[in-house]
Design a protein around this motif. Structure first.
Motif: not given
Length: 292
Positions: A1-6, A26-35, A84-87, A288-290
């Protein structure tokens, strides 16, 4: 996996899904929403539904949150217990394959309550410093959540089925023909809030919504806003005893946060509205960073 690349982040609920492609910063470069919520996906068809997301947003690693991890979703992921936290969320990830992780929900054993999806937004806001590490959060939706956080972790919460109740009344009750108008803050909404805050006669007052219109004591076009205010006022009464601090952080979709913010103002609190989408993206980025 290549999480650092997005990666791809998905907030997959009961009736809708929202998917985002995040770059390495961590910037959103594309997205969509549907039902295509989990209830619209037949059993056994989730791998194809996930492949459809990758076809639209790129063939990268993916984190899924929300009802996709429930017993009505793809793979049932055990809840993590409060506090509960992010960890804890990162440690509780379930892997559908080596690049598709599903985030667990959170359970409150003291109140016999559960959440899936809201935890990413609440903890995302806390991790980003948008809300303080200690306080009370209101997360309106089909099932509104009142969440207590301490030290940046969820320590307890309570669910109120306000949104679902309004939907049921609108579609399947004697009030159906009165609840089609848009709901908006204003005099009728505020009147409903004040009654909901002060009284415990919800079932009786719901019937009076119709009776007041029939008797000429209220306008038909105000019925939806009054009813919404009545339900949300009762919701606030449940979630915010008067002994709590005045400032409340209201996190979610703007069309819902504005209603709860209006109700909290009537109740004498100081609401701060936050965009749930931005909080979700902050939370899932920190998860993702964890991932090692």
């Amino acid at each position: 996996m290549r999480w650092p690349e997005g990666f791809i982040a998905v907030d997959w609920g009961t009736t809708n899904r929202r998917a985002y492609r995040l770059d390495g910063q961590g910037r959103c470069v594309d997205e969509f929403e549907d039902a295509r919520g989990v209830l619209s996906v037949p059993a056994g068809a989730f791998p194809a539904a996930v492949a459809e997301i990758r076809a639209r947003l790129g063939d990268g690693p993916m984190l899924l949150a929300g009802m996709i991890g429930s017993n009505r979703g793809w793979i049932e992921v055990p809840y993590v217990a409060c506090p509960a936290g992010l960890d804890e969320l990162a440690q509780g990830l379930a892997w559908a394959d080596d690049r598709t992780g599903i985030i667990p929900g959170v359970r409150d054993d003291q109140r016999a309550d559960v959440m899936r999806g809201e935890e990413v937004q609440v903890l995302g806001a806390a991790s980003a410093g948008t809300i303080p590490a200690d306080g009370r959060v209101c997360h309106p939706g089909t099932h509104n959540k009142w969440v207590d956080i301490a030290g940046g972790r969820i320590v307890s919460f309570r669910t109120v089925m306000t949104g679902e109740l309004f939907s049921l009344l609108k579609d399947h009750s004697i009030l159906s023909d009165l609840l089609g108008s848009p709901v908006a803050p204003g005099d009728a909404f505020d009147a409903g809030v004040r009654h909901g805050l002060a009284c415990d006669d919800l079932q009786a007052n719901l019937f009076s919504v119709r009776a007041r219109v029939l008797l000429g004591q209220a306008r038909r076009e105000d019925a939806a806003s009054y009813t919404s205010g009545l339900l949300i006022g009762g919701d606030v009464r449940i979630g915010l005893p008067s002994t709590l601090a005045a400032r409340v952080f209201v996190l979610g979709r703007p069309e819902l946060t504005r209603l709860y913010a209006a109700a909290l103002t009537v109740a004498g609190h100081d609401p701060v509205e936050l965009d749930g989408e931005q909080c979700f993206l902050a939370g899932i980025q920190h998860i993702a960073e964890r991932i090692a």
